[in-house]
Scaffold this active site. Structure first.
Site, PDB file in Angstrom:
ATOM      1  N   TYR A  76       0.833  -1.079   0.322  1.00 50.42           N
ATOM      2  CA  TYR A  76      -0.145   0.021  -0.002  1.00 50.42           C
ATOM      3  C   TYR A  76       0.890   1.329   0.032  1.00 50.42           C
ATOM      4  O   TYR A  76       0.580   2.161  -0.571  1.00 50.42           O
ATOM      5  CB  TYR A  76      -0.938   0.007   1.143  1.00 50.42           C
ATOM      6  N   ASP A 113      -7.693   6.800  -3.875  1.00 51.97           N
ATOM      7  CA  ASP A 113      -6.853   7.799  -4.497  1.00 51.97           C
ATOM      8  C   ASP A 113      -7.577   9.131  -4.118  1.00 51.97           C
ATOM      9  O   ASP A 113      -8.672   9.158  -3.701  1.00 51.97           O
ATOM     10  CB  ASP A 113      -6.230   7.767  -5.728  1.00 51.97           C
ATOM     11  N   HIS A 128     -14.847   3.126  -0.252  1.00 50.20           N
ATOM     12  CA  HIS A 128     -13.785   1.927  -0.129  1.00 50.20           C
ATOM     13  C   HIS A 128     -12.537   2.523   0.760  1.00 50.20           C
ATOM     14  O   HIS A 128     -11.472   2.331   0.828  1.00 50.20           O
ATOM     15  CB  HIS A 128     -13.098   1.293  -1.382  1.00 50.20           C
ATOM     16  N   ASN A 236     -17.541   4.248 -20.114  1.00 53.18           N
ATOM     17  CA  ASN A 236     -16.638   2.955 -19.825  1.00 53.18           C
ATOM     18  C   ASN A 236     -16.253   2.481 -21.231  1.00 53.18           C
ATOM     19  O   ASN A 236     -17.073   2.318 -22.239  1.00 53.18           O
ATOM     20  CB  ASN A 236     -17.331   2.184 -19.081  1.00 53.18           C
ATOM     21  N   PRO A 237     -14.977   2.229 -21.502  1.00 53.28           N
ATOM     22  CA  PRO A 237     -14.546   1.736 -22.930  1.00 53.28           C
ATOM     23  C   PRO A 237     -15.250   0.373 -23.142  1.00 53.28           C
ATOM     24  O   PRO A 237     -15.535   0.005 -24.182  1.00 53.28           O
ATOM     25  CB  PRO A 237     -13.254   1.758 -23.110  1.00 53.28           C
TER      26      PRO A 237
HETATM   27  C1  BJW Z   1     -11.999   2.627 -17.929  1.00 55.11           C
HETATM   28  C2  BJW Z   1     -10.829   3.485 -18.068  1.00 55.11           C
HETATM   29  C3  BJW Z   1     -11.085   4.696 -18.857  1.00 55.11           C
HETATM   30  C4  BJW Z   1     -10.553   1.402 -17.687  1.00 55.11           C
HETATM   31  N1  BJW Z   1     -12.166   5.586 -18.838  1.00 55.11           N
HETATM   32  N2  BJW Z   1     -13.118   3.607 -17.701  1.00 55.11           N
HETATM   33  C5  BJW Z   1     -22.866  -9.882  -3.732  1.00 55.11           C
HETATM   34  C6  BJW Z   1     -22.384 -10.759  -4.575  1.00 55.11           C
HETATM   35  C7  BJW Z   1     -20.969 -11.334  -4.879  1.00 55.11           C
HETATM   36  C8  BJW Z   1     -20.147 -11.103  -3.739  1.00 55.11           C
HETATM   37  C9  BJW Z   1     -20.453  -9.983  -2.835  1.00 55.11           C
HETATM   38  C10 BJW Z   1     -21.925  -9.491  -2.619  1.00 55.11           C
HETATM   39  N3  BJW Z   1     -21.895  -8.811  -1.632  1.00 55.11           N
HETATM   40  C11 BJW Z   1     -20.576  -8.679  -1.055  1.00 55.11           C
HETATM   41  C12 BJW Z   1     -19.850  -9.568  -1.834  1.00 55.11           C
HETATM   42  C13 BJW Z   1     -18.411  -9.808  -1.526  1.00 55.11           C
HETATM   43  C14 BJW Z   1     -17.311  -8.793  -2.168  1.00 55.11           C
HETATM   44  C15 BJW Z   1     -17.606  -8.532  -3.498  1.00 55.11           C
HETATM   45  O1  BJW Z   1     -18.227  -7.617  -3.750  1.00 55.11           O
HETATM   46  N4  BJW Z   1     -17.011  -9.838  -4.105  1.00 55.11           N
HETATM   47  C16 BJW Z   1     -16.942  -9.474  -5.650  1.00 55.11           C
HETATM   48  C17 BJW Z   1     -15.635  -8.933  -6.415  1.00 55.11           C
HETATM   49  C18 BJW Z   1     -17.497 -10.753  -6.217  1.00 55.11           C
HETATM   50  N5  BJW Z   1     -17.629  -7.391  -1.299  1.00 55.11           N
HETATM   51  C19 BJW Z   1     -17.021  -7.097  -0.125  1.00 55.11           C
HETATM   52  O2  BJW Z   1     -16.237  -7.942   0.470  1.00 55.11           O
HETATM   53  C20 BJW Z   1     -17.264  -5.973   0.556  1.00 55.11           C
HETATM   54  N6  BJW Z   1     -17.612  -6.057   1.674  1.00 55.11           N
HETATM   55  C21 BJW Z   1     -18.783  -6.393   2.235  1.00 55.11           C
HETATM   56  O3  BJW Z   1     -19.538  -7.109   1.349  1.00 55.11           O
HETATM   57  O4  BJW Z   1     -18.959  -6.666   3.649  1.00 55.11           O
HETATM   58  C22 BJW Z   1     -20.244  -7.460   3.981  1.00 55.11           C
HETATM   59  C23 BJW Z   1     -20.046  -7.136   5.549  1.00 55.11           C
HETATM   60  C24 BJW Z   1     -21.147  -6.499   6.240  1.00 55.11           C
HETATM   61  C25 BJW Z   1     -21.215  -6.259   7.516  1.00 55.11           C
HETATM   62  C26 BJW Z   1     -20.069  -6.581   8.300  1.00 55.11           C
HETATM   63  C27 BJW Z   1     -19.035  -7.224   7.739  1.00 55.11           C
HETATM   64  C28 BJW Z   1     -18.891  -7.472   6.202  1.00 55.11           C
HETATM   65  C29 BJW Z   1     -15.944  -4.985   0.410  1.00 55.11           C
HETATM   66  C30 BJW Z   1     -15.619  -4.700  -0.741  1.00 55.11           C
HETATM   67  C31 BJW Z   1     -14.096  -3.913  -0.908  1.00 55.11           C
HETATM   68  C32 BJW Z   1     -13.477  -3.682  -2.085  1.00 55.11           C
HETATM   69  N7  BJW Z   1     -12.376  -3.302  -1.813  1.00 55.11           N
HETATM   70  C33 BJW Z   1     -11.507  -3.064  -3.220  1.00 55.11           C
HETATM   71  C34 BJW Z   1      -9.722  -2.601  -2.676  1.00 55.11           C
HETATM   72  C35 BJW Z   1      -9.796  -1.246  -1.922  1.00 55.11           C
HETATM   73  C36 BJW Z   1      -8.464  -1.100  -1.334  1.00 55.11           C
HETATM   74  C37 BJW Z   1      -7.308  -1.017  -2.298  1.00 55.11           C
HETATM   75  O5  BJW Z   1      -7.331  -0.242  -3.301  1.00 55.11           O
HETATM   76  O6  BJW Z   1      -6.568  -2.077  -2.319  1.00 55.11           O
HETATM   77  O7  BJW Z   1     -11.822  -1.867  -3.668  1.00 55.11           O
HETATM   78  S1  BJW Z   1     -11.321  -4.050  -4.478  1.00 55.11           S
HETATM   79  C38 BJW Z   1     -11.313  -3.012  -5.726  1.00 55.11           C
HETATM   80  O8  BJW Z   1     -12.516  -3.245  -6.451  1.00 55.11           O
HETATM   81  C39 BJW Z   1     -11.470  -1.902  -5.112  1.00 55.11           C
HETATM   82  C40 BJW Z   1     -12.346  -0.871  -5.962  1.00 55.11           C
HETATM   83  O9  BJW Z   1     -12.871   0.175  -5.371  1.00 55.11           O
HETATM   84  C41 BJW Z   1     -13.558  -2.006  -6.181  1.00 55.11           C
HETATM   85  C42 BJW Z   1     -14.149  -1.785  -7.406  1.00 55.11           C
HETATM   86  O10 BJW Z   1     -13.208  -1.661  -8.604  1.00 55.11           O
HETATM   87  P1  BJW Z   1     -13.351  -0.914  -9.838  1.00 55.11           P
HETATM   88  O11 BJW Z   1     -13.304   0.685  -9.326  1.00 55.11           O
HETATM   89  O12 BJW Z   1     -14.869  -0.960 -10.504  1.00 55.11           O
HETATM   90  O13 BJW Z   1     -12.382  -1.099 -10.744  1.00 55.11           O
HETATM   91  P2  BJW Z   1     -12.046  -2.423 -11.824  1.00 55.11           P
HETATM   92  O14 BJW Z   1     -10.690  -2.696 -12.073  1.00 55.11           O
HETATM   93  O15 BJW Z   1     -12.916  -3.658 -11.600  1.00 55.11           O
HETATM   94  O16 BJW Z   1     -13.157  -1.798 -13.229  1.00 55.11           O
HETATM   95  C43 BJW Z   1     -12.411  -0.770 -13.753  1.00 55.11           C
HETATM   96  C44 BJW Z   1     -13.191  -0.232 -14.867  1.00 55.11           C
HETATM   97  O17 BJW Z   1     -12.665   1.055 -15.465  1.00 55.11           O
HETATM   98  C45 BJW Z   1     -13.357  -1.391 -15.975  1.00 55.11           C
HETATM   99  O18 BJW Z   1     -14.818  -1.364 -16.174  1.00 55.11           O
HETATM  100  C46 BJW Z   1     -12.592  -0.723 -17.190  1.00 55.11           C
HETATM  101  O19 BJW Z   1     -13.085  -1.203 -18.566  1.00 55.11           O
HETATM  102  C47 BJW Z   1     -12.861   0.468 -16.697  1.00 55.11           C
HETATM  103  N8  BJW Z   1     -11.754   1.680 -17.590  1.00 55.11           N
HETATM  104  N9  BJW Z   1      -9.829   2.512 -18.262  1.00 55.11           N
HETATM  105  C48 BJW Z   1     -12.972   4.709 -18.197  1.00 55.11           C
HETATM  106  N10 BJW Z   1      -9.869   5.291 -19.191  1.00 55.11           N
END
Ligand code: BJW
Ligand code: ZN
Length: 272
Positions: A76, A113, A128, A236-237
């Protein structure tokens, strides 16, 4: 993805611009894609996403931090140093322009960020957490950011090794300080999630930008807006699961599409 705003369908752009020009309550919901053109890697992009090179289970879970705090803290810190060298792009600036012009605009970001803030957004809701808000893993008190110079350039190796840095100790209880981000399996900050859901349920336009829409509960935010009858515009692309709720899809990179959208919306509003 190199597709420019020029290749976004003119009709789609005009339709989205008309929605933005009329809207009084806008939610801009962002993910890692909005920072991609600032050089901050996304998570799931096939070639450049962090999860292609790094194992989320070893780096982005509470168990990972318990098992190897220096590995996780060092990773990190490496990411924080990269963000520190990055600059907001035209997409972040366009979001701040929307905020300045629309009577009630709320920025909800999944990003850890601070590029929205540095582009002029006033108080983005961070679902997050943030790379700049470490806290004690034992007593949860906020901890100061380390003052030593940022880590040198160069990525950790595939597993995140090679950048191990022992986390600082909490001044109150000596517990290991952890990054102030939300890991898998952890609850989102309650007040932030509540404010985001409230804004989404009351908006008259939701703009979702640069997110894969795969991570819950954050991915519910555009769906909440759609359920409450607001149009959803996606930038989104690539296709995402949010295509299912999007009324307009602008398929292109945020730093090109968002400025074009803002220009077209304000032209539609003041056709002087
Ligand atoms: C462009 C581009 C350009 C590229 N212009 N666009 C329901 C169903 C299934 C699973 C679950 C559910 N509910 C909960 C879960 C479990 C889990 C989850 O969702 N898992 C799935 C992956 C299946 N969720 C959790 O665990 C969450 N907590 C939770 O549910 O707790 C329950 C609870 C309740 C009460 C007590 C205790 C517990 C927490 C989720 C935390 C996510 N953390 C992260 C890491 C943060 C820290 C770090 O930075 O390291 O957050 S994971 C990562 O994914 C990060 C992001 O914020 C998050 C989302 O990602 P994002 O931003 O969408 O990025 P990408 O890479 O996925 O997509 C990028 C996009 O940009 C793409 O579409 C490209 O095409 C596009 N792109 N260039 C425009 N130039
Ligand atoms: Zn403590």
């Amino acid at each position: 993805m190199t597709e420019g705003a020029g290749s976004v369908g003119e009709r789609s752009l005009r339709k989205a611009a008309a929605l933005l020009a009329q809207a009084r309550r806008v939610v801009v919901f962002t993910g890692a894609g909005i920072s991609a053109e600032s050089g901050v890697p996304t998570f799931r992009d096939a070639l450049t996403g962090l999860w292609r090179s790094f194992d989320a289970r070893r780096l982005a879970t509470p168990d990972a931090f318990r098992d190897d705090p220096a590995l996780v803290w060092g990773w990190y810190e490496w990411r924080r140093a990269r963000v520190g060298r990055a600059h907001p792009n035209a997409g972040h600036v366009a979001v701040a322009a929307i905020e300045a012009r629309v009577p009630h605009a709320v920025v909800v970001t999944q990003n850890v960020d601070d590029l929205h803030e540095r582009a002029g957004s006033v108080a983005p809701i961070h679902l997050h957490g943030s790379l700049s808000a470490p806290r004690c893993s034992a007593c949860a008190r906020p901890a100061p950011l380390p003052t030593e110079p940022p880590l040198p350039d160069g990525a950790p190796d595939e597993q995140g090794d090679g950048r191990r840095v022992a986390p600082p100790r909490c001044a109150h209880c000596a517990g290991p300080v952890r990054p102030g981000v939300v890991w898998f399996g952890e609850a989102l900050p309650g007040a932030a999630l509540e404010a985001a859901v409230e804004a989404a349920s009351a908006c008259d336009l939701l703009l979702t930008v640069g997110t894969s829409g795969l991570v819950h509960p954050a991915a519910e935010i555009p769906r909440v807006a759609a359920r409450f009858g607001a149009p959803v515009v996606q930038v989104n692309p690539e296709e995402t699961p949010l295509d299912a709720v999007a009324d307009v899809n602008l398929r292109g990179p945020a730093a090109q599409v968002l400025p074009a959208l803002v220009r077209a919306a304000w032209d539609a509003a003041d056709p002087a």
